[in-house]
Design an enzyme around this catalytic site. Structure first.
Site, PDB file in Angstrom:
ATOM      1  N   HIS A 122      36.030  37.639  42.246  1.00 49.46           N
ATOM      2  CA  HIS A 122      37.414  37.352  41.841  1.00 49.46           C
ATOM      3  C   HIS A 122      37.471  37.533  40.317  1.00 49.46           C
ATOM      4  O   HIS A 122      36.483  37.308  39.621  1.00 49.46           O
ATOM      5  CB  HIS A 122      37.705  35.894  42.219  1.00 49.46           C
ATOM      6  CG  HIS A 122      39.110  35.444  41.990  1.00 49.46           C
ATOM      7  ND1 HIS A 122      39.585  35.082  40.753  1.00 49.46           N
ATOM      8  CD2 HIS A 122      40.144  35.282  42.855  1.00 49.46           C
ATOM      9  CE1 HIS A 122      40.850  34.701  40.863  1.00 49.46           C
ATOM     10  NE2 HIS A 122      41.221  34.811  42.123  1.00 49.46           N
ATOM     11  N   ASP A 144      30.531  30.721  41.926  1.00 53.38           N
ATOM     12  CA  ASP A 144      31.960  30.532  42.121  1.00 53.38           C
ATOM     13  C   ASP A 144      32.137  30.052  43.561  1.00 53.38           C
ATOM     14  O   ASP A 144      32.032  30.831  44.510  1.00 53.38           O
ATOM     15  CB  ASP A 144      32.683  31.859  41.881  1.00 53.38           C
ATOM     16  CG  ASP A 144      34.147  31.809  42.280  1.00 53.38           C
ATOM     17  OD1 ASP A 144      34.567  30.827  42.919  1.00 53.38           O
ATOM     18  OD2 ASP A 144      34.866  32.778  41.970  1.00 53.38           O
ATOM     19  N   GLN A 146      35.840  29.556  47.399  1.00 53.09           N
ATOM     20  CA  GLN A 146      36.059  29.750  48.842  1.00 53.09           C
ATOM     21  C   GLN A 146      34.867  29.238  49.659  1.00 53.09           C
ATOM     22  O   GLN A 146      34.812  29.442  50.869  1.00 53.09           O
ATOM     23  CB  GLN A 146      36.273  31.245  49.165  1.00 53.09           C
ATOM     24  CG  GLN A 146      37.386  31.906  48.384  1.00 53.09           C
ATOM     25  CD  GLN A 146      38.788  31.489  48.846  1.00 53.09           C
ATOM     26  OE1 GLN A 146      38.948  30.830  49.875  1.00 53.09           O
ATOM     27  NE2 GLN A 146      39.788  31.865  48.078  1.00 53.09           N
ATOM     28  N   LYS A 161      42.375  24.399  47.260  1.00 55.51           N
ATOM     29  CA  LYS A 161      42.020  25.226  48.419  1.00 55.51           C
ATOM     30  C   LYS A 161      41.381  24.380  49.524  1.00 55.51           C
ATOM     31  O   LYS A 161      41.067  24.891  50.589  1.00 55.51           O
ATOM     32  CB  LYS A 161      41.054  26.332  47.993  1.00 55.51           C
ATOM     33  CG  LYS A 161      41.690  27.334  47.024  1.00 55.51           C
ATOM     34  CD  LYS A 161      40.769  28.502  46.803  1.00 55.51           C
ATOM     35  CE  LYS A 161      41.109  29.309  45.577  1.00 55.51           C
ATOM     36  NZ  LYS A 161      42.316  30.104  45.730  1.00 55.51           N
ATOM     37  N   CYS A 205      43.273  39.563  43.325  1.00 56.72           N
ATOM     38  CA  CYS A 205      42.516  39.288  42.085  1.00 56.72           C
ATOM     39  C   CYS A 205      41.081  39.779  42.228  1.00 56.72           C
ATOM     40  O   CYS A 205      40.139  39.127  41.733  1.00 56.72           O
ATOM     41  CB  CYS A 205      42.529  37.806  41.713  1.00 56.72           C
ATOM     42  SG  CYS A 205      44.175  37.156  41.480  1.00 56.72           S
TER      43      CYS A 205
HETATM   44  N1  C6P Z   1      41.777  32.810  44.828  1.00 56.67           N
HETATM   45  C1  C6P Z   1      43.262  33.859  46.433  1.00 56.67           C
HETATM   46  O1  C6P Z   1      44.366  34.059  46.949  1.00 56.67           O
HETATM   47  P1  C6P Z   1      41.746  28.867  40.811  1.00 56.67           P
HETATM   48  O2  C6P Z   1      42.975  29.711  40.699  1.00 56.67           O
HETATM   49  O3  C6P Z   1      41.117  28.562  39.486  1.00 56.67           O
HETATM   50  O4  C6P Z   1      41.919  27.660  41.666  1.00 56.67           O
HETATM   51  O5  C6P Z   1      40.692  29.760  41.658  1.00 56.67           O
HETATM   52  C2  C6P Z   1      40.368  31.041  41.202  1.00 56.67           C
HETATM   53  C3  C6P Z   1      39.465  31.699  42.193  1.00 56.67           C
HETATM   54  C4  C6P Z   1      38.147  31.929  41.839  1.00 56.67           C
HETATM   55  N2  C6P Z   1      37.274  32.452  42.716  1.00 56.67           N
HETATM   56  C5  C6P Z   1      37.637  32.762  43.965  1.00 56.67           C
HETATM   57  C6  C6P Z   1      36.603  33.306  44.914  1.00 56.67           C
HETATM   58  C7  C6P Z   1      38.960  32.564  44.379  1.00 56.67           C
HETATM   59  O6  C6P Z   1      39.305  32.860  45.631  1.00 56.67           O
HETATM   60  C8  C6P Z   1      39.906  32.047  43.474  1.00 56.67           C
HETATM   61  C9  C6P Z   1      41.348  31.911  43.843  1.00 56.67           C
HETATM   62  C10 C6P Z   1      43.132  32.813  45.339  1.00 56.67           C
HETATM   63  O7  C6P Z   1      42.265  34.459  46.804  1.00 56.67           O
HETATM   64  C11 C6P Z   1      44.185  32.990  44.305  1.00 56.67           C
HETATM   65  S1  C6P Z   1      44.020  34.492  43.405  1.00 56.67           S
END
Ligand code: C6P
Length: 425
Positions: free
Chosen positions: A140, A217, A220, A243, A383
């Protein structure tokens, strides 16, 4: 008077009495109970953000109705309650991911801020000209851009683990990528764009063998399965509350206590100091050293309530339910004429995401047509532009599943894809 009783002790674990029944579970999520365009909502966008159970919403409400005050500052009753709620949430989050102690949890705005924290607080002190940061094409943007910024500031070089044709990391390339200049190895636990589950322990062992810091990271990852950071053996694990049934604007960085102790502060301000002089200051103890300013108190309390909710159901039960739904979804989506599904073939290597394209239909059109049928999916690059580039597509349609989704939801998705097929031939 009634107001003298704190609501923070209120048991948010309604789910503890429940056996795993997705229909009963779904009833705990008020936002799922609505019609969109005259059809019952099917929410297949939980990888972007999950829906929130009533217990989390009530925990937020209770905090603001009864306990709202700033933390760690006041001597008065409300401040004491707010501090108790905030620090209690830290302890819940810590035990949920197997941290050795609550102080190993730094509350952040989410995964993005947690990764930026490590890149700045650790990276600027330990990464220099000619050093190397290993990351992957699967990431991401939140796990790419902070490292690009660090590399530009320090003169370090970024090296990428490539993907195979199923969107899995090419781990056979690791020996070539890792060497004594490797200072950081960072990768996602689970890919948001494809659902690929990465072998965290294997990569961590290889990274540690060259003395690199391992940053995962977990945005997910911690959502869908039981995570034990000590068992994984990583150094840092970043994740987001929103999430995993918690509120937006709150997430966490887990890092080993000794690592946090050794790290410089990330941002300066109130809360994070011990003594402030004219030219110099000293820092508060970990984790407060990293939590400058008034924190997201209600967010943390809501995240704690989300942990109670998920723990009450049991991550094993959630994982096994999601696997059944995913298996069915993969089978059904693959059966639609003209569909290409991206990501690993094996269920053992993927999590609750189905990323696909359908003939010449633009994913945005797919999403719009599905929305008219009451089915919410995400379309775009997610992203993860490097992933899209790898597969030679600008975008995909992505259906993502969570504990409240059922095979009936998959059937509604497939019906909707029938409408897409009808329009695009
Ligand atoms: N992915 C998706 O629709 P934040 O925004 O900081 O809570 O998470 C960012 C982020 C970082 N790593 C991974 C693997 C992610 O999936 C995400 C957020 C969302 O896939 C929004 S772009």
């Amino acid at each position: 008077m009634g107001m003298s009783t704190s609501t923070l002790g209120r048991d948010t674990r309604d789910a503890q009495q429940m056996t795993f029944d997705p229909v009963q579970l779904r009833a705990q999520f008020p936002a799922l109970d609505q019609e969109i365009n005259g059809k019952p909502l099917v929410y297949l966008d939980s990888a972007a953000t999950s829906q929130k159970p009533r217990s989390v919403i009530e925990a937020l409400d209770a905090y603001y109705q009864h306990d709202n005050a700033n933390v760690h500052r006041g001597i008065h009753e409300l401040s004491r309650r707010a501090t108790e709620g905030y620090e209690g949430a830290r302890a819940k989050v810590a035990s949920w991911i197997g941290a050795a102690r609550p102080e190993e949890i730094v509350f952040t705005r989410g995964t993005t801020e947690a990764i930026n924290l490590v890149a700045n607080a650790w990276g600027l002190d330990h990464v220099g000209e000619g050093d190397e940061i290993v990351l992957s094409v699967l990431e991401h943007h939140s796990n790419i851009v902070p490292w690009q910024l660090l590399a530009h500031r320090t003169g370090a070089k970024l090296r990428y683990i490539e993907l195979d044709d199923q969107g899995r990391l090419r781990l056979d390339d690791l020996p070539r990528l890792l060497n004594d200049r490797t200072k950081i190895v960072t990768f996602s636990h689970v890919s948001n764009s494809l659902g690929t589950v990465n072998p965290v322990k294997e990569i961590t062992a290889a990274a540690h063998a060259v003395g690199a810091l391992v940053v995962v990271d977990g945005a997910q990852g911690a959502v869908h399965s039981k995570v034990d950071v000590q068992d994984l053996g990583v150094d840092c694990y970043a994740f987001s509350g929103h999430k995993m049934c918690g509120p937006t604007g709150c997430g966490a960085l887990w890092a080993r206590h000794d690592l946090l102790e050794a790290m410089s502060p990330y941002q300066g301000g109130g809360e994070m100091i011990h003594v402030v002089g004219r030219d110099e200051s000293t820092w508060a103890a970990v984790p407060h050293k990293f939590e400058a300013g008034t924190p997201n108190i209600s967010g943390a309390i809501g995240m704690g309530a989300a942990v109670d909710f998920l723990a009450g159901i049991g991550m094993e039960a959630i994982e096994s339910h999601e696997r059944q739904v995913l298996e069915y979804a993969l089978d059904q989506v693959r059966g639609v004429d003209g569909v290409t599904v991206y990501g690993p073939d094996s269920l053992d290597e993927r999590s609750a995401v189905v990323s696909f394209t359908l003939g010449d239909a633009h994913p945005h059109d797919i999403s719009t047509i599905l929305d008219a049928e009451g089915v919410a999916i995400r379309a775009g690059h997610h992203c993860a532009q490097l992933v899209m580039k790898h597969f030679g597509v600008a975008a995909t349609a992505r259906a993502s599943f969570y504990l409240y989704n059922t095979k009936d939801d998959v059937d509604r998705l497939i019906d909707g894809l029938g409408s897409v097929g009808g329009i695009f031939g």
